[in-house]
Design an enzyme around this catalytic site. Structure first.
Site, mmCIF file in Angstrom:
data_model
loop_
_atom_site.group_PDB
_atom_site.id
_atom_site.type_symbol
_atom_site.label_atom_id
_atom_site.label_comp_id
_atom_site.label_asym_id
_atom_site.label_seq_id
_atom_site.Cartn_x
_atom_site.Cartn_y
_atom_site.Cartn_z
ATOM 1 N N CYS A 67 -4.358 33.515 -27.091
ATOM 2 C CA CYS A 67 -4.280 32.292 -26.293
ATOM 3 C C CYS A 67 -5.672 31.701 -26.070
ATOM 4 O O CYS A 67 -6.674 32.424 -26.038
ATOM 5 C CB CYS A 67 -3.638 32.568 -24.942
ATOM 6 N N GLU A 69 -6.897 30.503 -23.351
ATOM 7 C CA GLU A 69 -7.489 30.974 -22.099
ATOM 8 C C GLU A 69 -8.205 32.307 -22.293
ATOM 9 O O GLU A 69 -9.275 32.530 -21.715
ATOM 10 C CB GLU A 69 -6.420 31.116 -21.009
ATOM 11 N N CYS A 107 0.025 31.007 -19.659
ATOM 12 C CA CYS A 107 1.235 31.816 -19.808
ATOM 13 C C CYS A 107 1.132 33.051 -18.902
ATOM 14 O O CYS A 107 0.074 33.331 -18.337
ATOM 15 C CB CYS A 107 1.421 32.229 -21.271
ATOM 16 N N CYS A 110 -1.684 35.490 -19.860
ATOM 17 C CA CYS A 110 -3.010 34.967 -19.497
ATOM 18 C C CYS A 110 -3.220 34.980 -17.989
ATOM 19 O O CYS A 110 -4.334 35.216 -17.522
ATOM 20 C CB CYS A 110 -3.199 33.561 -20.050
#
Length: 156
Positions: A67, A69, A107, A110
């Site tokens: 991801c 992040e 998400c 994360c």
């Protein structure tokens, strides 16, 4: 093929910190978007004013994907030991979608990861009327807390 103009979700945002975070993530994904490879970019702001970017890395095996992040968190930790204060992620639209990029919340995975490394972190979310900073802990009210390391990390 004509290039389309994609709307920056930071436009018109009254909060300068939110606007800067979202604009940084939007600029990153605008220049790096590749369908089915890179659709989201994230920006993490540290307490010293540093901005750290991450790019979503999709993979053929979904579990291997990273991801945006997580990438921004890694970049931040490589660059500074300063407290991380805010995060924003922007999803670039596919060619078949309306030409408006949008802010997306982290998400669940994360949220866990970011809170492990930055317990006071705030995330940019859309509250139905505007973009706002909200405590990430509020988006994950029942976070897993293990015994692997202390809840608050300190640098020596």
């Amino acid at each position: 093929m004509t290039a389309r103009t994609v709307e920056d979700p930071s436009a018109g945002c009254p909060d300068p910190a939110v606007r800067a975070l979202v604009a940084a993530a939007f600029t990153a994904i605008s220049s790096r978007y590749v369908l089915a490879r890179h659709q989201i970019a994230a920006a993490v702001l540290d307490a010293d004013g540093g901005m750290h970017l991450g790019l979503h890395l999709d993979a053929m095996v979904g579990r291997a994907s990273v991801c945006a992040e997580a990438g921004a968190l890694s970049a931040a930790r490589l660059a500074t030991g300063a407290e991380l204060v805010a995060v924003a992620a922007v999803r670039y639209p596919k060619a078949t979608e309306e030409a408006t990029a949008r802010v997306v919340p982290p998400c669940g995975l994360c949220r866990e990861l970011l809170l492990d490394h930055a317990p006071g972190l705030r995330a940019v979310v859309h509250d139905e009327t505007q973009l706002v900073l909200t405590p990430l802990s509020g988006l994950l009210p029942h976070k897993y807390v293990g015994t692997k390391w202390p809840a608050v990390l300190t640098r020596s």
